[in-house]
Design a protein around this motif. Structure first.
Motif, PDB file in Angstrom:
ATOM      1  N   LEU A  98     -19.727  39.445  11.409  1.00 11.51           N
ATOM      2  CA  LEU A  98     -20.152  39.636  10.023  1.00 11.51           C
ATOM      3  C   LEU A  98     -21.604  40.069   9.923  1.00 11.51           C
ATOM      4  CD1 LEU A  98     -18.534  36.552   8.240  1.00 11.51           C
ATOM      5  CD2 LEU A  98     -17.798  38.931   8.101  1.00 11.51           C
ATOM      6  N   GLY A  99     -22.409  39.623  10.861  1.00 11.45           N
ATOM      7  CA  GLY A  99     -23.842  39.873  10.778  1.00 11.45           C
ATOM      8  C   GLY A  99     -24.226  41.226  11.332  1.00 11.45           C
ATOM      9  N   GLY A 100     -24.718  42.067  10.516  1.00 12.81           N
ATOM     10  CA  GLY A 100     -25.229  43.352  10.969  1.00 12.81           C
ATOM     11  C   GLY A 100     -26.724  43.387  10.771  1.00 12.81           C
ATOM     12  N   THR A 101     -27.145  44.024   9.722  1.00 12.65           N
ATOM     13  CA  THR A 101     -28.565  44.084   9.379  1.00 12.65           C
ATOM     14  C   THR A 101     -28.717  43.901   7.880  1.00 12.65           C
ATOM     15  OG1 THR A 101     -28.428  46.489   9.141  1.00 12.65           O
ATOM     16  CG2 THR A 101     -29.105  45.628  11.303  1.00 12.65           C
ATOM     17  N   GLY A 102     -29.942  43.729   7.453  1.00 11.62           N
ATOM     18  CA  GLY A 102     -30.221  43.669   6.034  1.00 11.62           C
ATOM     19  C   GLY A 102     -29.939  42.320   5.423  1.00 11.62           C
ATOM     20  N   ALA A 103     -29.584  42.333   4.131  1.00  4.77           N
ATOM     21  CA  ALA A 103     -29.429  41.104   3.361  1.00  4.77           C
ATOM     22  C   ALA A 103     -28.263  40.258   3.859  1.00  4.77           C
ATOM     23  CB  ALA A 103     -29.235  41.441   1.884  1.00  4.77           C
ATOM     24  N   VAL A 104     -27.177  40.901   4.285  1.00  5.87           N
ATOM     25  CA  VAL A 104     -26.014  40.146   4.761  1.00  5.87           C
ATOM     26  C   VAL A 104     -26.365  39.341   6.002  1.00  5.87           C
ATOM     27  CG1 VAL A 104     -23.673  40.328   5.657  1.00  5.87           C
ATOM     28  CG2 VAL A 104     -24.405  41.811   3.784  1.00  5.87           C
ATOM     29  N   ALA A 105     -27.052  39.976   6.935  1.00  8.65           N
ATOM     30  CA  ALA A 105     -27.447  39.274   8.154  1.00  8.65           C
ATOM     31  C   ALA A 105     -28.426  38.147   7.846  1.00  8.65           C
ATOM     32  CB  ALA A 105     -28.068  40.250   9.144  1.00  8.65           C
ATOM     33  N   ALA A 106     -29.356  38.387   6.917  1.00 11.50           N
ATOM     34  CA  ALA A 106     -30.333  37.357   6.560  1.00 11.50           C
ATOM     35  C   ALA A 106     -29.649  36.145   5.941  1.00 11.50           C
ATOM     36  CB  ALA A 106     -31.368  37.939   5.600  1.00 11.50           C
ATOM     37  N   ALA A 107     -28.709  36.395   5.009  1.00  9.78           N
ATOM     38  CA  ALA A 107     -27.981  35.292   4.381  1.00  9.78           C
ATOM     39  C   ALA A 107     -27.138  34.542   5.399  1.00  9.78           C
ATOM     40  CB  ALA A 107     -27.099  35.826   3.248  1.00  9.78           C
ATOM     41  N   LEU A 108     -26.542  35.290   6.323  1.00 15.76           N
ATOM     42  CA  LEU A 108     -25.719  34.679   7.362  1.00 15.76           C
ATOM     43  C   LEU A 108     -26.552  33.761   8.245  1.00 15.76           C
ATOM     44  CD1 LEU A 108     -23.175  34.450   9.140  1.00 15.76           C
ATOM     45  CD2 LEU A 108     -23.895  36.559  10.266  1.00 15.76           C
ATOM     46  N   TYR A 109     -27.657  34.261   8.750  1.00 19.20           N
ATOM     47  CA  TYR A 109     -28.491  33.472   9.648  1.00 19.20           C
ATOM     48  C   TYR A 109     -29.128  32.283   8.930  1.00 19.20           C
ATOM     49  CZ  TYR A 109     -27.954  37.485  12.732  1.00 19.20           C
ATOM     50  OH  TYR A 109     -27.434  38.481  13.515  1.00 19.20           O
ATOM     51  N   PHE A 110     -29.491  32.471   7.665  1.00 18.98           N
ATOM     52  CA  PHE A 110     -30.103  31.374   6.921  1.00 18.98           C
ATOM     53  C   PHE A 110     -29.118  30.230   6.713  1.00 18.98           C
ATOM     54  CE2 PHE A 110     -30.801  29.242   2.835  1.00 18.98           C
ATOM     55  CZ  PHE A 110     -32.056  28.696   3.062  1.00 18.98           C
ATOM     56  N   SER A 111     -27.893  30.548   6.315  1.00 22.44           N
ATOM     57  CA  SER A 111     -26.905  29.500   6.060  1.00 22.44           C
ATOM     58  C   SER A 111     -26.586  28.723   7.328  1.00 22.44           C
ATOM     59  CB  SER A 111     -25.627  30.112   5.476  1.00 22.44           C
ATOM     60  OG  SER A 111     -25.047  31.031   6.382  1.00 22.44           O
ATOM     61  N   ILE A 112     -26.510  29.436   8.448  1.00 16.45           N
ATOM     62  CA  ILE A 112     -26.222  28.758   9.712  1.00 16.45           C
ATOM     63  C   ILE A 112     -27.414  27.908  10.155  1.00 16.45           C
ATOM     64  CG2 ILE A 112     -25.738  29.104  12.159  1.00 16.45           C
ATOM     65  CD1 ILE A 112     -24.145  31.582  11.398  1.00 16.45           C
ATOM     66  N   ALA A 113     -28.608  28.505  10.128  1.00 15.75           N
ATOM     67  CA  ALA A 113     -29.797  27.793  10.597  1.00 15.75           C
ATOM     68  C   ALA A 113     -30.117  26.596   9.707  1.00 15.75           C
ATOM     69  CB  ALA A 113     -30.989  28.746  10.644  1.00 15.75           C
ATOM     70  N   PHE A 114     -29.978  26.769   8.391  1.00 25.83           N
ATOM     71  CA  PHE A 114     -30.286  25.683   7.465  1.00 25.83           C
ATOM     72  C   PHE A 114     -29.364  24.496   7.700  1.00 25.83           C
ATOM     73  CE2 PHE A 114     -30.498  24.125   2.876  1.00 25.83           C
ATOM     74  CZ  PHE A 114     -31.689  23.464   3.097  1.00 25.83           C
ATOM     75  N   GLY A 115     -28.091  24.783   7.875  1.00 29.34           N
ATOM     76  CA  GLY A 115     -27.142  23.705   8.139  1.00 29.34           C
ATOM     77  C   GLY A 115     -27.386  23.038   9.477  1.00 29.34           C
ATOM     78  N   LYS A 116     -27.695  23.843  10.498  1.00 29.56           N
ATOM     79  CA  LYS A 116     -27.911  23.280  11.824  1.00 29.56           C
ATOM     80  C   LYS A 116     -29.158  22.406  11.873  1.00 29.56           C
ATOM     81  CE  LYS A 116     -24.347  25.120  13.778  1.00 29.56           C
ATOM     82  NZ  LYS A 116     -23.206  24.253  14.181  1.00 29.56           N
ATOM     83  N   VAL A 117     -30.210  22.821  11.175  1.00 23.95           N
ATOM     84  CA  VAL A 117     -31.449  22.037  11.183  1.00 23.95           C
ATOM     85  C   VAL A 117     -31.223  20.666  10.549  1.00 23.95           C
ATOM     86  CG1 VAL A 117     -33.763  21.879  10.190  1.00 23.95           C
ATOM     87  CG2 VAL A 117     -33.018  23.989  11.280  1.00 23.95           C
ATOM     88  N   THR A 118     -30.538  20.640   9.418  1.00 24.01           N
ATOM     89  CA  THR A 118     -30.310  19.358   8.746  1.00 24.01           C
ATOM     90  C   THR A 118     -29.398  18.454   9.568  1.00 24.01           C
ATOM     91  OG1 THR A 118     -28.520  20.409   7.483  1.00 24.01           O
ATOM     92  CG2 THR A 118     -30.667  20.294   6.448  1.00 24.01           C
ATOM     93  N   ILE A 119     -28.332  19.015  10.123  1.00 23.41           N
ATOM     94  CA  ILE A 119     -27.419  18.200  10.926  1.00 23.41           C
ATOM     95  C   ILE A 119     -28.104  17.712  12.195  1.00 23.41           C
ATOM     96  CG2 ILE A 119     -25.273  18.218  12.236  1.00 23.41           C
ATOM     97  CD1 ILE A 119     -24.924  18.139   9.209  1.00 23.41           C
ATOM     98  N   THR A 120     -28.898  18.583  12.823  1.00 22.51           N
ATOM     99  CA  THR A 120     -29.616  18.179  14.031  1.00 22.51           C
ATOM    100  C   THR A 120     -30.610  17.066  13.734  1.00 22.51           C
ATOM    101  OG1 THR A 120     -29.394  20.406  14.952  1.00 22.51           O
ATOM    102  CG2 THR A 120     -31.080  18.993  15.910  1.00 22.51           C
ATOM    103  N   THR A 121     -31.246  17.140  12.575  1.00 19.86           N
ATOM    104  CA  THR A 121     -32.184  16.084  12.180  1.00 19.86           C
ATOM    105  C   THR A 121     -31.464  14.750  12.025  1.00 19.86           C
ATOM    106  OG1 THR A 121     -33.557  17.709  11.025  1.00 19.86           O
ATOM    107  CG2 THR A 121     -33.878  15.391  10.456  1.00 19.86           C
ATOM    108  N   LEU A 122     -30.319  14.772  11.360  1.00 16.81           N
ATOM    109  CA  LEU A 122     -29.547  13.540  11.191  1.00 16.81           C
ATOM    110  C   LEU A 122     -29.043  13.012  12.531  1.00 16.81           C
ATOM    111  CD1 LEU A 122     -27.474  14.404   7.978  1.00 16.81           C
ATOM    112  CD2 LEU A 122     -29.433  12.862   8.162  1.00 16.81           C
ATOM    113  N   ASN A 123     -28.628  13.911  13.412  1.00 14.23           N
ATOM    114  CA  ASN A 123     -28.165  13.483  14.732  1.00 14.23           C
ATOM    115  C   ASN A 123     -29.297  12.848  15.535  1.00 14.23           C
ATOM    116  OD1 ASN A 123     -25.584  14.398  14.236  1.00 14.23           O
ATOM    117  ND2 ASN A 123     -25.892  16.366  15.230  1.00 14.23           N
TER     118      ASN A 123
END
Length: 243
Positions: free
Chosen positions: A33-58
């Motif tokens: 799904l991730g190419g370039t531009g806004a789609v890739a930015a939204a994709l990476y942000f949603s994944i990174a944001f979720g991973k950071v919060t879950i990693t913090t809780l872990n």
């Protein structure tokens, strides 16, 4: 909560878009799904944001578990800030190393590991539930739980023995990626270990606790609450007993 919601909402939309092609190809589809531009930015942000919060809780959960074990053996309730950071960085480092080592089949191995952990949590849950609702009936001496010379002593041999038996009795019925019990094939590859691990320890602990009753408190005894009043200088009693 927000970070987890971002990842889960993204996963729901991705699964809806992929349809039948999503199962067993989750990672490749998300990467595609991730190419370039806004789609890739939204994709990476949603994944990174979720991973950071879950990693913090872990990291927080692992620290609390280690702190409980260490303070229980050392009898020290205070843990310095430097030691807290050491625990957290050590656990995050170990988790990262394991993820990198198993990157080629991480999801498969991690899922199998989580399922295998049920063999250790199920009898523990069964014993605690029976003790709470059927034996002590919520009548715990809270201060004595951390006192090796209190009414509960240092070790509960009966509970530990039944727990170990509850873990071992599940082994023939476990079906995971890296371990399969000898009786699984005769059950059409059905994993019923959690049923065995829930019922057998619960029944054994109930019978044993009724046969050899321990030192159960007459009522719930709460821990010390020293709330000094600035006006009177009074201090709360050492413990409070509640019916």
């Amino acid at each position: 909560v927000i970070g987890a919601q971002a990842s889960m909402v993204f996963g729901v939309f991705a699964a809806a878009l992929a349809g039948k092609n999503f199962a067993h190809h989750e990672v490749s589809f998300i990467v595609g799904l991730g190419g370039t531009g806004a789609v890739a930015a939204a994709l990476y942000f949603s994944i990174a944001f979720g991973k950071v919060t879950i990693t913090t809780l872990n990291a927080y959960g692992s620290f609390m578990s280690i702190a409980t074990i260490v303070s229980g053996f050392r009898g020290n309730r205070h843990i310095s800030g430097a030691l807290r950071l050491t625990y957290i960085f050590a656990m995050v480092g170990i988790a990262t190393a394991l993820a990198l080592l198993g990157k080629d089949s991480f999801l498969k191995d991690f899922s199998a590991f989580i399922l295998f952990l049920l063999a250790f949590f199920t009898p523990w849950s069964a014993i605690n539930l029976v003790d709470f609702y059927c034996i002590t009936k919520e009548r715990y001496d809270i201060p004595a739980l951390s006192d090796p010379n209190g009414r509960y002593g240092r070790w509960n041999g009966m509970g530990i023995g039944i727990y170990v038996l509850g873990v071992l009795i599940q082994m023939p019925f476990i079906s995971t990626h890296f371990y399969t019990g000898p009786l699984v094939a005769s059950l059409d590859d059905t994993d019923i270990s959690w049923i065995i691990g829930l019922i057998v320890p619960a029944v054994l602990y109930y019978v044993a606790a009724k046969t050899w009753p321990g030192n159960v408190a007459d009522r719930l005894i709460l821990p010390t609450e020293q709330n000094a009043s600035p006006a009177s200088g009074s201090v709360a009693p050492a413990h409070v007993e509640v019916n």
